[in-house]
Design a protein around this motif. Structure first.
Motif, mmCIF file in Angstrom:
data_model
loop_
_atom_site.group_PDB
_atom_site.id
_atom_site.type_symbol
_atom_site.label_atom_id
_atom_site.label_comp_id
_atom_site.label_asym_id
_atom_site.label_seq_id
_atom_site.Cartn_x
_atom_site.Cartn_y
_atom_site.Cartn_z
ATOM 1 N N ASP A 174 35.305 -24.789 48.151
ATOM 2 C CA ASP A 174 36.636 -24.224 47.960
ATOM 3 C C ASP A 174 36.857 -22.952 48.779
ATOM 4 N N ARG A 175 36.047 -22.762 49.802
ATOM 5 C CA ARG A 175 36.188 -21.546 50.615
ATOM 6 C C ARG A 175 36.255 -21.902 52.097
ATOM 7 N N CYS A 213 42.521 -26.951 53.602
ATOM 8 C CA CYS A 213 41.257 -27.231 54.291
ATOM 9 C C CYS A 213 41.412 -28.370 55.297
ATOM 10 N N GLY A 214 42.540 -29.064 55.244
ATOM 11 C CA GLY A 214 42.812 -30.106 56.223
ATOM 12 C C GLY A 214 43.621 -29.625 57.398
ATOM 13 N N PHE A 215 44.046 -28.358 57.374
ATOM 14 C CA PHE A 215 44.803 -27.819 58.492
ATOM 15 C C PHE A 215 43.919 -27.738 59.736
ATOM 16 N N ALA A 216 44.521 -27.972 60.896
ATOM 17 C CA ALA A 216 43.792 -27.801 62.155
ATOM 18 C C ALA A 216 43.323 -26.357 62.282
ATOM 19 N N GLY A 217 42.051 -26.193 62.632
ATOM 20 C CA GLY A 217 41.505 -24.859 62.817
ATOM 21 C C GLY A 217 40.995 -24.209 61.552
ATOM 22 N N VAL A 218 41.114 -24.890 60.415
ATOM 23 C CA VAL A 218 40.637 -24.341 59.144
ATOM 24 C C VAL A 218 39.438 -25.162 58.702
ATOM 25 N N GLY A 225 37.745 -15.757 54.166
ATOM 26 C CA GLY A 225 37.749 -16.874 53.237
ATOM 27 C C GLY A 225 38.751 -16.717 52.113
ATOM 28 N N PHE A 226 39.135 -17.826 51.510
ATOM 29 C CA PHE A 226 40.005 -17.761 50.354
ATOM 30 C C PHE A 226 39.736 -18.964 49.458
ATOM 31 N N LEU A 227 40.142 -18.873 48.209
ATOM 32 C CA LEU A 227 39.970 -19.968 47.271
ATOM 33 C C LEU A 227 40.951 -21.083 47.608
ATOM 34 N N ALA A 228 40.491 -22.316 47.609
ATOM 35 C CA ALA A 228 41.347 -23.461 47.911
ATOM 36 C C ALA A 228 41.265 -24.443 46.760
ATOM 37 N N GLU A 229 41.906 -24.115 45.672
ATOM 38 C CA GLU A 229 41.893 -24.963 44.497
ATOM 39 C C GLU A 229 43.185 -25.792 44.484
ATOM 40 N N SER A 231 49.645 -30.399 61.555
ATOM 41 C CA SER A 231 49.073 -30.626 60.221
ATOM 42 C C SER A 231 49.391 -29.520 59.229
ATOM 43 N N TRP A 232 49.976 -28.438 59.712
ATOM 44 C CA TRP A 232 50.278 -27.298 58.834
ATOM 45 C C TRP A 232 51.637 -27.505 58.160
#
Length: 325
Positions: free
Chosen positions: A74-75, A64-69, A23-27, A56-57
């Motif tokens: 925020d994680r 968080c909108g990337f395919a596979g993510v 996981g990572f922060l997605a702010e 999408s990358w």
């Protein structure tokens, strides 16, 4: 996904685990370390023909909108179930940190340049179903696999050594290929508990013992199995016993099942067999194959054999006499 350039497996795995495993922060502004990890993955891999997975990358929107993510707030969720990085130029050892991905079900690292051993942590993955590590340069012994849902293990064309332990493989296995290694010792106790196998390939090793199970396809070629052929193996549809040390006559049940087309492949070439009770006028069904050449008998029936069986029909008498002792 296809590889663009050579990358050591530990580097690639670190990026994948950072993205999906921990996981990572997605702010509003992504952490620079995470951003670089995503870029490393994107630059190192391309879509397979016909796939738009990475479209999408584009790094202009929320990761968080990337395919596979998949994110929760925020994680990124821990949801890595399938890891396949086959047919690349990945080198180095398989990192023990894979054992931390506890929900991993499929691990396919085949056709690479991996070295070292299989970490015990990989064998301890509780939900592993498919392990495909064939065509690498792995060494050492095969660790125990604890997952009770494991159905497929493919470790062929490596350099594994040592004997097989009955505790190495769970009874759930349906497919087991250990061909083209340097394994030794008996296989009897290992196979007794694998009553769900439908494919077994132990060819090109140094294994011994007997095969006590009924499996549709069994390949024991190029080993050191000896003694008489067990009639129990007559239930196998495709049986490869060539290039071993079997002696005596071929049991009559094999002839019966061959002529009834119950056996589709029966390769017995390059052994020390002394006879088979089959009429020279017998007609082998078109769907079946029999090869008897290079044994201690004159084959009573001429049937097509694979080219690598060689041109000689019988084994030299001196070899047969030496084997009889």
């Amino acid at each position: 996904m296809m590889k663009k350039k050579k990358m050591r497996f530990t580097q690639l795995l670190w990026c994948l685990l950072l993205l999906l495993g921990f996981g990572f922060l997605a702010e509003a502004i992504l952490d620079p370390v995470d951003f670089l990890a995503l870029q490393a993955i994107r630059k190192s891999l391309d879509d397979l023909p016909g796939s738009n997975f990475f479209r999408s990358w584009d790094f202009t929107s929320d990761p968080c909108g990337f395919a596979g993510v998949y994110c929760d707030g925020d994680r990124v969720l821990k949801d890595l179930r399938f890891l396949a990085i086959s047919r690349n130029f990945i080198s180095g050892e398989i990192p023990a940190s894979l054992g931390e991905v506890r929900r991993l079900r499929t691990l396919d690292l085949s056709y690479n340049q991996l070295t070292g051993t299989i970490p015990p942590a990989v064998g301890s993955l509780p939900e592993l179903s498919n392990l495909i590590l064939c065509h690498n340069h792995l060494t050492g012994s095969i660790p125990p696999f604890l997952s009770q849902t494991l159905t497929r293990i493919d470790l062929k064309r490596n350099s594994f050594t040592g004997s097989l332990s009955p505790a190495s493989f769970p009874p759930s296995l349906q497919y087991l290929s250990l061909a083209w290694n340097q394994l030794t010792g008996p296989v009897d106790q290992v196979l007794l508990r694998l009553n769900q196998l439908n494919y077994l390939d132990l060819s090109l090793n140094r294994l011994t013992g007997t095969i006590p199970v009924n499996i549709p396809t069994v390949d024991l070629s190029y080993n050191r199995f000896s003694g008489q052929i067990s009639p129990l193996l007559s239930s196998v549809e495709n049986l490869y016993l060539n290039s071993n040390r079997f002696t005596g006559e071929v049991p009559a049940i094999f002839v019966e099942r061959l002529l009834s087309a119950s056996i589709q492949t029966l390769y017995l070439q390059h052994n020390f067999l002394t006879g088979i009770q089959i009429s020279p006028a017998a007609e082998i069904p078109a769907s079946s194959s029999l090869c008897l050449q290079y044994n201690c008998m004159v084959p009573p029936i001429q049937t097509p054999c694979p080219l690598k069986a060689g041109p000689q029909k019988t084994r030299p008498t001196t070899q047969c006499n030496e084997w009889r002792g």
